[in-house]
Design a protein around this motif. Structure first.
Motif, PDB file in Angstrom:
ATOM      1  N   LYS A 130       0.991  -1.133   0.113  1.00  9.62           N
ATOM      2  CA  LYS A 130      -0.431  -0.027  -0.408  1.00  9.62           C
ATOM      3  C   LYS A 130       1.170   1.694   0.400  1.00  9.62           C
ATOM      4  CE  LYS A 130      -0.534  -0.093   5.025  1.00  9.62           C
ATOM      5  NZ  LYS A 130      -1.299  -0.240   5.860  1.00  9.62           N
ATOM      6  N   LYS A 131       2.176   1.096   0.237  1.00 10.49           N
ATOM      7  CA  LYS A 131       2.885   2.519   0.178  1.00 10.49           C
ATOM      8  C   LYS A 131       3.739   2.895  -1.419  1.00 10.49           C
ATOM      9  CE  LYS A 131       4.378   1.680   5.166  1.00 10.49           C
ATOM     10  NZ  LYS A 131       5.955   1.291   6.158  1.00 10.49           N
ATOM     11  N   ALA A 132       3.205   1.436  -2.037  1.00 10.00           N
ATOM     12  CA  ALA A 132       3.866   1.507  -3.348  1.00 10.00           C
ATOM     13  C   ALA A 132       3.437   2.798  -3.574  1.00 10.00           C
ATOM     14  CB  ALA A 132       3.889   0.979  -3.853  1.00 10.00           C
ATOM     15  N   GLU A 133       4.339   3.807  -4.753  1.00 11.68           N
ATOM     16  CA  GLU A 133       4.303   4.470  -5.362  1.00 11.68           C
ATOM     17  C   GLU A 133       3.320   4.873  -6.692  1.00 11.68           C
ATOM     18  OE1 GLU A 133       4.472   8.446  -5.500  1.00 11.68           O
ATOM     19  OE2 GLU A 133       6.679   7.543  -4.421  1.00 11.68           O
ATOM     20  N   LYS A 134       2.602   4.934  -7.428  1.00  8.84           N
ATOM     21  CA  LYS A 134       1.350   5.160  -8.446  1.00  8.84           C
ATOM     22  C   LYS A 134       1.551   4.652  -9.668  1.00  8.84           C
ATOM     23  CE  LYS A 134      -2.654   7.984  -6.143  1.00  8.84           C
ATOM     24  NZ  LYS A 134      -3.418   8.686  -5.742  1.00  8.84           N
ATOM     25  N   GLU A 194       0.442  -0.285 -16.911  1.00  9.92           N
ATOM     26  CA  GLU A 194       0.739   0.633 -15.342  1.00  9.92           C
ATOM     27  C   GLU A 194      -0.313   0.734 -14.477  1.00  9.92           C
ATOM     28  OE1 GLU A 194      -1.015   5.329 -14.311  1.00  9.92           O
ATOM     29  OE2 GLU A 194       0.152   5.003 -16.865  1.00  9.92           O
ATOM     30  N   LYS A 195       0.272   0.421 -13.057  1.00 12.56           N
ATOM     31  CA  LYS A 195      -0.169  -0.138 -12.772  1.00 12.56           C
ATOM     32  C   LYS A 195      -0.090   0.542 -11.117  1.00 12.56           C
ATOM     33  CE  LYS A 195       2.247  -5.021 -12.068  1.00 12.56           C
ATOM     34  NZ  LYS A 195       1.983  -6.352 -12.306  1.00 12.56           N
ATOM     35  N   LYS A 196      -0.391  -0.136 -10.124  1.00 12.18           N
ATOM     36  CA  LYS A 196       0.730   0.530  -8.600  1.00 12.18           C
ATOM     37  C   LYS A 196       1.925   0.306  -7.725  1.00 12.18           C
ATOM     38  CE  LYS A 196      -1.051   1.162  -3.641  1.00 12.18           C
ATOM     39  NZ  LYS A 196      -0.489   2.606  -4.390  1.00 12.18           N
ATOM     40  N   GLY A 197       2.594   0.998  -8.375  1.00 11.02           N
ATOM     41  CA  GLY A 197       3.868   0.298  -8.452  1.00 11.02           C
ATOM     42  C   GLY A 197       4.562  -0.135  -8.970  1.00 11.02           C
ATOM     43  N   PHE A 198       3.974   0.370 -10.768  1.00 15.17           N
ATOM     44  CA  PHE A 198       4.963  -0.191 -11.455  1.00 15.17           C
ATOM     45  C   PHE A 198       4.715   0.275 -12.954  1.00 15.17           C
ATOM     46  CE2 PHE A 198       4.488  -3.292 -15.394  1.00 15.17           C
ATOM     47  CZ  PHE A 198       6.565  -3.467 -15.430  1.00 15.17           C
ATOM     48  N   ALA A 199       5.644   0.602 -14.129  1.00 13.89           N
ATOM     49  CA  ALA A 199       4.671   0.605 -15.426  1.00 13.89           C
ATOM     50  C   ALA A 199       6.237   0.631 -16.491  1.00 13.89           C
ATOM     51  CB  ALA A 199       5.101   2.648 -15.126  1.00 13.89           C
ATOM     52  N   GLU A 200       5.651   0.347 -17.651  1.00 12.95           N
ATOM     53  CA  GLU A 200       5.876  -0.533 -18.535  1.00 12.95           C
ATOM     54  C   GLU A 200       5.687   0.577 -20.064  1.00 12.95           C
ATOM     55  OE1 GLU A 200       7.546  -4.627 -19.604  1.00 12.95           O
ATOM     56  OE2 GLU A 200       5.125  -4.499 -19.222  1.00 12.95           O
ATOM     57  N   TYR A 201       6.701   0.746 -21.222  1.00  7.55           N
ATOM     58  CA  TYR A 201       7.050   1.525 -22.190  1.00  7.55           C
ATOM     59  C   TYR A 201       7.016   0.828 -23.113  1.00  7.55           C
ATOM     60  CZ  TYR A 201       5.007   5.556 -20.613  1.00  7.55           C
ATOM     61  OH  TYR A 201       4.517   6.682 -20.162  1.00  7.55           O
ATOM     62  N   LYS A 202       7.010   0.284 -23.802  1.00  5.00           N
ATOM     63  CA  LYS A 202       7.559  -1.035 -25.239  1.00  5.00           C
ATOM     64  C   LYS A 202       8.675   0.967 -26.124  1.00  5.00           C
ATOM     65  CE  LYS A 202       3.912  -1.991 -27.912  1.00  5.00           C
ATOM     66  NZ  LYS A 202       3.229  -2.599 -28.399  1.00  5.00           N
ATOM     67  N   ILE A 229      10.185   0.734 -14.795  1.00  3.01           N
ATOM     68  CA  ILE A 229      10.374   1.644 -13.672  1.00  3.01           C
ATOM     69  C   ILE A 229       9.087   0.708 -12.660  1.00  3.01           C
ATOM     70  CG2 ILE A 229      10.319   3.304 -12.279  1.00  3.01           C
ATOM     71  CD1 ILE A 229      10.749   5.486 -14.618  1.00  3.01           C
ATOM     72  N   SER A 230      10.083   0.517 -11.805  1.00  2.00           N
ATOM     73  CA  SER A 230       8.869  -0.048 -10.758  1.00  2.00           C
ATOM     74  C   SER A 230      10.269   0.476  -9.294  1.00  2.00           C
ATOM     75  CB  SER A 230       9.141  -2.297 -10.600  1.00  2.00           C
ATOM     76  OG  SER A 230      10.330  -2.399 -10.737  1.00  2.00           O
TER      77      SER A 230
END
Length: 213
Positions: free
Chosen positions: A49-53, A75-83, A96-97
């Motif tokens: 629950k402390k993870a970054e958006k 994209e989800k809580k604590g994680f983002a991904e690009y191609k 980035i996680s």
């Protein structure tokens, strides 16, 4: 006689119906058990629950450049991904996680002997290279094409706004920074710090000379 024959024909059907009803009411199915295990009281949360958006990380990904497209993928809580694409082909995935949601993921950087832009860097298998920013945020480049080499991964790690990412919340478990830096991407030449122009010694004038009238 006719009624007896009908009973004989219906008997197997009635037996099957009784067995079906019994099986359905005997207890929870394996699917019910899976749902109970994953959503029941006291089960661990999938994301801390402390993870970054995940949306917070979007600002730190590289921009499109030189024929490369950087396309949002997940994209989800604590994680983002690009191609990372070029000419319609996916070359790599950029992520980035927040390691608060991935126990132990930051520990592998404690033995790092190399760095990218001052942050500890490690290879993960033969197709991924990552850095740990602010002792908490893991930035990775994962090759999806054999032609996308380790040098390419390092170059794209340098294109992230790592310094900006470091301004987010502080470390969870501080990691010792390595002193050996990986080669930086080529940049325009510039004078080294402390560079000074050469001093030119001017000739001394004779004080007895008078200016022409």
């Amino acid at each position: 006689m006719s009624f007896t024959r009908w009973l004989r024909r219906l008997a197997p059907l009635m037996v099957c119906l009784v067995l079906l009803v019994t099986a359905c009411s005997s207890g929870p199915s394996k699917y019910d058990q899976v749902q109970k295990d994953t959503t029941g009281f006291g089960s661990p949360a999938a994301v801390d629950k402390k993870a970054e958006k995940g949306g917070t990380f979007n600002a730190f990904f590289p921009d499109e450049q030189d024929g490369y497209k950087v396309i949002p993928y997940q994209e989800k809580k604590g994680f983002a991904e690009y191609k990372l694409e070029q000419d319609g082909k996916t070359l790599a995935m950029l992520t980035i996680s927040d390691t608060t949601s991935i126990p132990g993921s930051a520990e592998k950087y404690s033995a790092a002997t190399e760095a990218v832009s001052g942050f500890p860097a490690v290879d993960q298998g033969t197709t991924a290279t990552g850095v740990l920013v602010n002792d908490r945020y893991q930035v990775k480049v994962l090759s999806r094409d054999p032609a996308f080499t380790r040098e390419d991964r390092v170059a794209w790690l340098q294109k992230f706004d790592l310094e900006g990412l470091a301004q987010l919340k502080g470390a969870i478990n501080p990691v010792t920074k390595p002193t050996v830096a990986l080669p930086e991407a080529p940049t325009a030449a510039r004078p080294k710090d402390g560079f000074k122009l050469p001093r030119v010694k001017l000739p001394r004038l004779d004080p007895t000379l008078q200016p022409a009238s």
